[in-house]
Enzyme design. Structure first.
Site, PDB file in Angstrom:
ATOM      1  N   GLU A  48     -10.152   2.550 -13.927  1.00 31.89           N
ATOM      2  CA  GLU A  48      -8.844   1.501 -13.176  1.00 31.89           C
ATOM      3  C   GLU A  48      -8.846   0.312 -14.011  1.00 31.89           C
ATOM      4  O   GLU A  48      -9.193  -0.496 -14.847  1.00 31.89           O
ATOM      5  CB  GLU A  48      -9.787   1.695 -11.917  1.00 31.89           C
ATOM      6  CG  GLU A  48      -8.659   1.237 -10.649  1.00 31.89           C
ATOM      7  CD  GLU A  48      -7.991   2.812 -11.103  1.00 31.89           C
ATOM      8  OE1 GLU A  48      -6.630   2.965 -11.890  1.00 31.89           O
ATOM      9  OE2 GLU A  48      -7.913   3.815 -10.110  1.00 31.89           O
ATOM     10  N   ASP A  51      -5.782   0.868 -18.855  1.00 30.50           N
ATOM     11  CA  ASP A  51      -5.422   1.558 -19.663  1.00 30.50           C
ATOM     12  C   ASP A  51      -3.967  -0.097 -20.334  1.00 30.50           C
ATOM     13  O   ASP A  51      -4.288   0.103 -21.489  1.00 30.50           O
ATOM     14  CB  ASP A  51      -3.877   1.710 -18.393  1.00 30.50           C
ATOM     15  CG  ASP A  51      -3.366   1.509 -17.631  1.00 30.50           C
ATOM     16  OD1 ASP A  51      -3.433   0.559 -17.061  1.00 30.50           O
ATOM     17  OD2 ASP A  51      -2.370   2.027 -17.669  1.00 30.50           O
ATOM     18  N   GLY A 142      -0.921   2.469  -4.426  1.00 29.49           N
ATOM     19  CA  GLY A 142      -2.092   2.600  -5.999  1.00 29.49           C
ATOM     20  C   GLY A 142      -2.043   4.520  -5.928  1.00 29.49           C
ATOM     21  O   GLY A 142      -2.334   4.497  -6.848  1.00 29.49           O
ATOM     22  N   SER A 145       4.051   4.901  -6.449  1.00 28.48           N
ATOM     23  CA  SER A 145       5.185   5.402  -6.081  1.00 28.48           C
ATOM     24  C   SER A 145       6.285   4.954  -6.926  1.00 28.48           C
ATOM     25  O   SER A 145       7.611   4.989  -7.338  1.00 28.48           O
ATOM     26  CB  SER A 145       5.981   5.378  -4.604  1.00 28.48           C
ATOM     27  OG  SER A 145       5.697   3.674  -5.093  1.00 28.48           O
ATOM     28  N   ASP A 189       0.500   5.441 -15.514  1.00 28.34           N
ATOM     29  CA  ASP A 189       1.572   5.969 -14.246  1.00 28.34           C
ATOM     30  C   ASP A 189       2.594   6.818 -15.262  1.00 28.34           C
ATOM     31  O   ASP A 189       3.069   7.769 -14.614  1.00 28.34           O
ATOM     32  CB  ASP A 189       1.926   5.148 -13.448  1.00 28.34           C
ATOM     33  CG  ASP A 189       0.350   3.942 -12.889  1.00 28.34           C
ATOM     34  OD1 ASP A 189       0.235   4.674 -13.250  1.00 28.34           O
ATOM     35  OD2 ASP A 189       1.373   2.776 -12.268  1.00 28.34           O
TER      36      ASP A 189
HETATM   37  P1  ADP Z   1       2.337   1.796  -6.185  1.00 28.38           P
HETATM   38  O1  ADP Z   1       0.825   1.076  -6.402  1.00 28.38           O
HETATM   39  O2  ADP Z   1       3.533   2.213  -5.619  1.00 28.38           O
HETATM   40  O3  ADP Z   1       3.488   1.296  -7.656  1.00 28.38           O
HETATM   41  P2  ADP Z   1       4.271  -1.014  -5.969  1.00 28.38           P
HETATM   42  O4  ADP Z   1       4.271  -2.349  -5.396  1.00 28.38           O
HETATM   43  O5  ADP Z   1       4.672  -1.180  -7.921  1.00 28.38           O
HETATM   44  O6  ADP Z   1       3.335   0.418  -5.300  1.00 28.38           O
HETATM   45  O7  ADP Z   1       6.014  -0.830  -5.979  1.00 28.38           O
HETATM   46  C1  ADP Z   1       6.368   0.273  -4.743  1.00 28.38           C
HETATM   47  C2  ADP Z   1       8.058  -0.523  -4.990  1.00 28.38           C
HETATM   48  O8  ADP Z   1       8.068   1.091  -5.390  1.00 28.38           O
HETATM   49  C3  ADP Z   1       8.517  -0.375  -3.342  1.00 28.38           C
HETATM   50  O9  ADP Z   1       8.663  -1.913  -2.345  1.00 28.38           O
HETATM   51  C4  ADP Z   1       9.670   0.360  -3.253  1.00 28.38           C
HETATM   52  O10 ADP Z   1      10.521  -1.085  -4.318  1.00 28.38           O
HETATM   53  C5  ADP Z   1       9.792   1.808  -4.899  1.00 28.38           C
HETATM   54  N1  ADP Z   1       9.351   2.505  -4.130  1.00 28.38           N
HETATM   55  C6  ADP Z   1       8.273   3.681  -3.904  1.00 28.38           C
HETATM   56  N2  ADP Z   1       9.018   4.100  -2.852  1.00 28.38           N
HETATM   57  C7  ADP Z   1       9.987   4.621  -3.568  1.00 28.38           C
HETATM   58  C8  ADP Z   1      11.057   5.110  -2.328  1.00 28.38           C
HETATM   59  N3  ADP Z   1      11.311   5.794  -1.853  1.00 28.38           N
HETATM   60  N4  ADP Z   1      12.983   4.538  -2.446  1.00 28.38           N
HETATM   61  C9  ADP Z   1      12.970   3.365  -2.703  1.00 28.38           C
HETATM   62  N5  ADP Z   1      12.019   3.238  -3.624  1.00 28.38           N
HETATM   63  C10 ADP Z   1      10.953   2.675  -3.511  1.00 28.38           C
HETATM   64  P1  NG1 Z   2      -0.566   0.895  -9.501  1.00 30.65           P
HETATM   65  O1  NG1 Z   2      -1.381   1.260  -8.405  1.00 30.65           O
HETATM   66  O2  NG1 Z   2       0.473   2.605  -9.432  1.00 30.65           O
HETATM   67  O3  NG1 Z   2      -0.063   0.012  -8.934  1.00 30.65           O
HETATM   68  C1  NG1 Z   2      -1.218  -0.009 -11.761  1.00 30.65           C
HETATM   69  C2  NG1 Z   2      -0.209   0.287 -13.696  1.00 30.65           C
HETATM   70  C3  NG1 Z   2      -1.267   1.102 -13.888  1.00 30.65           C
HETATM   71  C4  NG1 Z   2      -2.865   0.473 -13.994  1.00 30.65           C
HETATM   72  C5  NG1 Z   2      -3.316   0.490 -12.392  1.00 30.65           C
HETATM   73  C6  NG1 Z   2      -4.620   0.261 -12.346  1.00 30.65           C
HETATM   74  C7  NG1 Z   2       2.152  -0.132 -13.567  1.00 30.65           C
HETATM   75  C8  NG1 Z   2       3.476   0.609 -12.950  1.00 30.65           C
HETATM   76  N1  NG1 Z   2       0.574   0.822 -13.276  1.00 30.65           N
HETATM   77  O4  NG1 Z   2      -0.937   1.587 -10.884  1.00 30.65           O
HETATM   78  O5  NG1 Z   2      -0.536   0.634 -15.755  1.00 30.65           O
HETATM   79  O6  NG1 Z   2      -3.084  -0.218 -14.723  1.00 30.65           O
HETATM   80  O7  NG1 Z   2      -2.362  -0.590 -12.319  1.00 30.65           O
HETATM   81  O8  NG1 Z   2      -5.593   1.267 -12.801  1.00 30.65           O
HETATM   82  O9  NG1 Z   2       2.015  -1.229 -13.337  1.00 30.65           O
END
Ligand code: ADP
Ligand code: NG1
Length: 457
Positions: A48, A51, A142, A145, A189
């Site tokens: 974690e 990367d 996490g 998405s 990811d």
């Molecule tokens: P994650 O850890 O899931 O990547 P982030 O906070 O980085 O979380 O990103 C989540 C954002 O991705 C949401 O606020 C939204 O803008 C977008 N997202 C996630 N799922 C969907 C979906 N099904 N449709 C549209 N946007 C989405």
């Molecule tokens: P998530 O869990 O999708 O927010 C983020 C980073 C990864 C990695 C992890 C921690 C993005 C798109 N994703 O993932 O690259 O650093 O946290 O291990 O920034």
């Protein structure tokens, strides 16, 4: 292994979700989709926040994904709709794409993927597209998405413009372009979203990007449990603050070793430069860095730079306000976690009799390090990890960025029913909000396949 994402012929009538999406598409645009694209979320088993420091990680794709139905239009615009009414319709002309970092709306993630592919292929003009997006990955939890959405959009853009790119190129391009939204992620990811294969976890290594199968031992299953606290990376500075702390730690350690520190950005690059082992890097951290937080003044003085230089060249846009940096703790986590990933892979490869117990131990150490050194856990995640360990998990840890979101636990197969039932009773049932979310929050997961394009037979 084929290098391009698979193109699969499907019958939508045999697939309820695809059928519904097709109907939604028809309802919205009055025509049938030309093709579909999907990109999975992921669960990171170990590794974690390393990367972006250049270190290998060990995720697997999950079944939950982002699926898009797409047609090409001649209106020179990108029209986006979503099956979830929370995500509003959006439309933009193909020559006016811009991404607002200060306002991370869902469609900006989609546009990251579009812009990334356009730039990579140097496309002077883009085909207009009409899309409906449908997602099953819990957002801000996490499980990636956001990256699945960026990867899906990248794949859609490639296909709509009749281009062909390898999975590795797509993964690298989408890792780079997700940074348009402001988070400085490392690429795990997007890499697993494209390079995943059903039935196997992957060791993902960077520079050059490569994925190696990791066969998980028999006799245990992995369970995802969401603590039901959401944390949006792009809307807060927690994530980039850690990236920046690692960057500054790299420079401070490099300077102490008499290296040209200004070009070094990652703790992994520093290790390569010094040709040292991870144990030696941990010794270096102990020797050079102190546990008390570093002030801006101390950093600038040690590196002989001005505050302006620090802000303009080392900090990110959303960490300009930071005044204190925990360099010792962050660097210790990164080098320790990088070693645990390699140990995890070695146990999976050699399968000693106590393999499950050894992997569980490594996961537990990872959680403690994330909680105490990297400070990316939260009380709800810690409580959930404790419950999971009390009721049968051999290992349990936060997964993904943290500060909320999901845990991943390794549970001996014979204990799984008791485990699920008791976690439900202890964490979800007592709280009405958690209880309402429980169905999509607590589930067994197995390694799924990577991103793909579908057309109807
Ligand atoms: P994650 O850890 O899931 O990547 P982030 O906070 O980085 O979380 O990103 C989540 C954002 O991705 C949401 O606020 C939204 O803008 C977008 N997202 C996630 N799922 C969907 C979906 N099904 N449709 C549209 N946007 C989405
Ligand atoms: P998530 O869990 O999708 O927010 C983020 C980073 C990864 C990695 C992890 C921690 C993005 C798109 N994703 O993932 O690259 O650093 O946290 O291990 O920034």
């Amino acid at each position: 292994m084929p290098t391009n994402p698979p193109k699969i012929k499907v019958l939508s009538c045999g697939n309820e979700r695809l059928q519904k999406l097709k109907e939604a598409f028809h309802g919205k645009y009055g025509q049938m989709p030309l093709f579909y694209a999907c990109a999975p979320g992921r669960v990171n088993l170990i590794g974690e926040h390393i990367d972006y420091c250049g270190y290998a990680v060990l995720p697997m794709a999950i079944e939950q994904n982002i699926l898009a139905a797409v047609s090409v239009n001649d209106s020179q615009s990108i029209q986006l709709a979503n099956t979830d009414p929370k995500y509003k319709d959006f439309s933009v002309s193909v020559d006016r794409i811009s991404i607002d970092k200060d306002n991370p709306q869902w469609y900006f993630y989609f546009l990251c993927g579009v812009k990334g592919i356009q730039e990579h292929l140097s496309l002077s003009s883009l085909s207009g597209m009409s899309c409906v997006v449908d997602g099953t990955i819990p957002a801000s939890s996490g499980l990636s998405s956001s990256s699945a959405l960026v990867c899906c959009a990248g794949l859609v853009t490639m296909e709509a413009n009749q281009k062909s790119l390898s999975k590795v190129t797509l993964a690298e391009t989408c890792a780079k372009c997700e940074r348009f939204i402001g988070t400085e992620g490392g690429g795990m990811d997007q890499s697993i979203s494209f390079l995943a294969e059903k039935g196997t976890a992957k060791l993902i290594e960077f520079n050059p990007l490569r994925a190696t199968d990791v066969r998980l031992p028999d006799g245990a299953v992995f369970v995802i449990a969401n603590c039901c606290v959401e944390m949006n990376k792009a809307a807060t500075s927690h994530f980039n603050m850690r990236v920046v702390e690692c960057r500054i730690a790299t420079k401070m350690l490099a300077k102490a070793r008499g290296l040209q520190w200004s070009q070094l950005q990652k703790l992994g690059e520093l290790q390569m430069e010094l040709q040292a082992s991870l144990d030696e890097m941990l010794e270096l951290v102990e020797e050079v860095l102190h546990p008390e937080p570093y002030s801006t003044e101390e950093i600038c003085k040690t590196l002989s730079i001005s505050t302006e230089h620090l802000r303009e060249n080392i900090l990110s846009t959303n960490t300009q306000h930071a005044t204190h940096f925990k360099l010792y703790q962050r660097a210790r986590h990164v080098y320790g976690e990088a070693a645990r990933v390699l140990q995890f892979k070695a146990v999976c490869d050699s399968v000693p009799v106590n393999a499950v117990a050894q992997l569980g131990d490594l996961m537990n150490q990872s959680h403690v390090s994330c909680r105490d050194l990297y400070e990316c856990s939260c009380p709800e995640l810690d409580q959930l990890v404790d419950i999971c360990l009390q009721v049968g998990a051999v290992g349990s840890r936060l997964t993904g960025a943290g500060w909320g979101g999901c845990t991943v636990s390794m549970v001996p197969s014979e204990k799984i029913d008791y485990f699920l039932q008791t976690v439900r009773e202890r964490y979800y049932t007592p709280d009405a909000r958690r209880s309402a979310l429980e169905k999509q929050s607590l589930f067994v997961t197995r390694p799924g396949g990577g991103a793909a394009i579908f057309t109807e037979e």
